[in-house]
Design an enzyme around this catalytic site. Structure first.
Site, PDB file in Angstrom:
ATOM      1  N   ASN A   1     -12.692  -0.621  -5.500  1.00 52.11           N
ATOM      2  CA  ASN A   1     -12.475  -1.070  -6.876  1.00 52.11           C
ATOM      3  C   ASN A   1     -13.715  -1.792  -7.403  1.00 52.11           C
ATOM      4  OD1 ASN A   1     -11.499  -2.008  -9.308  1.00 52.11           O
ATOM      5  ND2 ASN A   1     -10.071  -3.478  -8.418  1.00 52.11           N
TER       6      ASN A   1
ATOM      7  N   GLU B   1      -1.158 -16.342 -10.449  1.00 45.94           N
ATOM      8  CA  GLU B   1      -0.237 -15.468 -11.171  1.00 45.94           C
ATOM      9  C   GLU B   1       1.230 -15.730 -10.834  1.00 45.94           C
ATOM     10  OE1 GLU B   1      -3.291 -11.665 -11.591  1.00 45.94           O
ATOM     11  OE2 GLU B   1      -1.711 -11.613 -10.076  1.00 45.94           O
TER      12      GLU B   1
ATOM     13  N   CYS C   1      -6.316  -5.161  -7.974  1.00 47.04           N
ATOM     14  CA  CYS C   1      -6.064  -4.677  -6.621  1.00 47.04           C
ATOM     15  C   CYS C   1      -5.569  -5.795  -5.708  1.00 47.04           C
ATOM     16  CB  CYS C   1      -7.322  -4.026  -6.045  1.00 47.04           C
ATOM     17  SG  CYS C   1      -8.771  -5.100  -5.999  1.00 47.04           S
ATOM     18  N   HIS C   2      -5.756  -7.059  -6.127  1.00 48.35           N
ATOM     19  CA  HIS C   2      -5.263  -8.183  -5.324  1.00 48.35           C
ATOM     20  C   HIS C   2      -3.739  -8.221  -5.276  1.00 48.35           C
ATOM     21  CE1 HIS C   2      -5.496  -9.730  -9.488  1.00 48.35           C
ATOM     22  NE2 HIS C   2      -4.440 -10.454  -9.164  1.00 48.35           N
TER      23      HIS C   2
ATOM     24  N   TYR D   1       0.839  -1.197   0.000  1.00 49.54           N
ATOM     25  CA  TYR D   1       0.000   0.000   0.000  1.00 49.54           C
ATOM     26  C   TYR D   1       0.877   1.251   0.000  1.00 49.54           C
ATOM     27  CZ  TYR D   1      -3.660  -3.336   1.194  1.00 49.54           C
ATOM     28  OH  TYR D   1      -4.529  -4.398   1.172  1.00 49.54           O
TER      29      TYR D   1
END
Length: 211
Positions: free
Chosen positions: A169, A206, A177-178, A146
């Site tokens: 979001n 990912e 945003c993850h 963040y």
């Protein structure tokens, strides 16, 4: 565009803009167009993607792009939230969202590594948009904190506000945003359906986390 037929008020505003060679008149026409766009109620369309690794995914879009991506919630809750946020019920139009649904499905199944879909986040504040567009730049397989996002937008003290903006979001996965985590190595928060369990699944998919 999902729908090439513009509402009459938008056609009128566009005509005024492009019919004005005079710079001053053009500025007035641009202001009129911006006002018209802000007040226009665009038609909403939706589709659902069943049986993904994170459950059924619901997509909602207008003529500009995706305005909502929801998952991990009952369909009744999805419709209630759309009604609350937009004041209307979306039209079921899978034929208009075939490309969007196919791209997201392939991504969640690991068949594709990129998502490049149009979205519309104009309803958010400028700060929220700035934060989400910064999150959009995080490469697949990486995570930012963040604080990283706060520094990236030139506001290093706004760490808490960054977290709050990410929580707003409307198009998770499309805007990843993850990929934003806490500085202590923990996952932080996640407002998407399924909470932190879904966030972990996406990061594992990912390659940012080990399974």
């Amino acid at each position: 565009m999902l729908n090439e037929t513009l509402p009459p008020q938008l056609e009128t505003a566009l005509h005024r803009l492009y019919a004005n060679p005079d710079p001053v008149a053009e500025i007035h026409a641009q202001n009129a167009l911006a006002h018209t766009l802000a007040g226009a109620r665009l038609t909403l369309y939706y589709d659902r993607i069943p049986d993904t690794p994170i459950g059924t995914v619901y997509l909602v879009a207008n003529e500009r792009g995706l305005v909502s991506v929801d998952f991990g919630v009952p369909e009744s809750q999805f419709f209630a939230q759309i009604k609350k946020n937009f004041g209307t019920h979306p039209e079921y139009a899978p034929e208009l969202l075939t490309h969007h649904a196919s791209r997201i499905k392939d991504y969640l199944q690991g068949k594709s590594t990129t998502l490049d879909l149009p979205f519309d986040i104009h309803a958010l504040t400028p700060f929220q948009q700035q934060v989400l567009l910064a999150a959009l730049q995080i490469p697949r397989g990486q995570v930012y904190t963040y604080a990283d996002i706060a520094r990236k937008i030139g506001n290093p003290k706004a760490v808490r506000a960054v977290g709050q903006a990410l929580g707003r979001n409307p198009v998770p996965i499309v805007i990843p945003c993850h990929r934003v985590v806490a500085a202590n190595g923990k996952l932080g928060g996640y407002s998407g359906g399924g909470g932190l369990a879904t966030k972990r699944k996406l990061l594992v998919l990912e390659g940012a986390l080990m399974a």
